[in-house]
Enzyme design. Sequence first.
Site, PDB file in Angstrom:
ATOM      1  N   PHE A 144       0.861  -1.179   0.000  1.00 27.73           N
ATOM      2  CA  PHE A 144       0.000   0.000   0.000  1.00 27.73           C
ATOM      3  C   PHE A 144       0.895   1.226   0.000  1.00 27.73           C
ATOM      4  O   PHE A 144       1.607   1.492   0.981  1.00 27.73           O
ATOM      5  CB  PHE A 144      -0.941   0.051   1.201  1.00 27.73           C
ATOM      6  N   ASP A 229       9.563   2.913   1.710  1.00 23.11           N
ATOM      7  CA  ASP A 229       8.383   3.707   2.043  1.00 23.11           C
ATOM      8  C   ASP A 229       8.201   3.643   3.555  1.00 23.11           C
ATOM      9  O   ASP A 229       7.640   2.677   4.090  1.00 23.11           O
ATOM     10  CB  ASP A 229       7.162   3.152   1.308  1.00 23.11           C
ATOM     11  N   LYS A 258       2.988  11.613   6.566  1.00 20.42           N
ATOM     12  CA  LYS A 258       2.151  11.455   7.747  1.00 20.42           C
ATOM     13  C   LYS A 258       2.700  12.207   8.955  1.00 20.42           C
ATOM     14  O   LYS A 258       2.433  13.384   9.121  1.00 20.42           O
ATOM     15  CB  LYS A 258       1.917   9.974   8.042  1.00 20.42           C
TER      16      LYS A 258
END
Length: 408
Positions: A144, A229, A258
Amino acid sequence: MADQSPTQSHLDDAERSVAHNYAPLPVVLQHGSGVWVTDVEGRRYLDALAGYSALNFGHGHPGIIGAAQQQLATLTLTSRAFHSDRLGGFCRDLAALCGKDMVLPMNTGAEAVESAIKVARKWGVERRGVPQDQATIIVMDGNFHGRTTTIVSFSTDPVARDGFGPFTPGFTVVPYGDVAAVEAAIDDTTVAVLVEPIQGEGGVVIPPAEFLPGLRRLCTDRQVLMIADEIQSGLGRTGRTFACDHADVVPDVYLLGKALGGGVLPVSAVVADRDVLGVLTPGTHGSTFGGNPLAAAVGQAVVDLLAPGDIQEHVQAVEPVLRDGLEALIGHGVTGVRVRGLWAGVDIDPGLMTGKQACLRLAERGVLVKETHGSTIRIAPPLIVTADEVQVIVDALAEMLDEAQLAA
């Protein structure tokens, strides 16, 4: 209707007016402080999701809010048409935190991933001699990385993909955690391997211990970029600054987001050495808001919080409370647990309830979490959570499971 509750009134408005690309719990939050949030009717909850790690430092952290307020009163946006007094120092300090040379500031996590894809392709053409328009990138099953058209092109989740084609070519999918599969997939067109050190959306899936070191060696030997990531796993979530640190691995490229925005606004970054990010020249990439003064000020506050290592040490100290508490539930309504730092994937016995049902029942007990992939729930409280507050999460889960088993 006049007698509608504030919660129901909002839910009705949302049902009519908000696109249904999310299925949120019927909780309407109004206020947050630290690890706690309060809804429109005054009910208090422990936030054990933390905005999918965007709120690593909790709601309303004074250092982050103070930096944002100070910058709001001076300068918020210049675009990259001009310099600002905040950008250079932020990028310098973030690069130092990562042990790299340069930072490409962007906004969302998906933007960072898209930017890294572009950089890797251009790097492959210019540095490796891969023919134009032939560069390929190896990605992992169960990944994801976001929901843009290019990113869902290599998703293996049918919910993310179905109906959104035609898809962007240039990606090869291999099993997560399998170095041999990556090696077999590398050919003369391969420019990078894109990997989550821990697959968060997949349910906090931790790869075999030898995977990341083996991947690092392979990428070095085959002159392929290793792109990590760390948008969810990085910036203290696992008890180290980066999840890759647990394997003593340094990727060629970090992708951050984030928590870099401190829960205040979207801030993301591609961080790498000069020989990688140096392929970008004026006009080849850009962002109106990327690296704006407000984002740089907030990002700087986050870097300043992480640089001393105190938060990482706190996570390590509190982790056993979460790990031991959750592992004790295996066989008592839980079939599996994966914990790294203050990040956990908990597999609920699907014969007992779904993950969504577990989240609803935990919300009734004042704990907010989110499900993924049917029967798995993810737990990721702000990193400032205390041991006693972690115990609140564990106890609520235990009580909910006990009640469900008695009723079964």
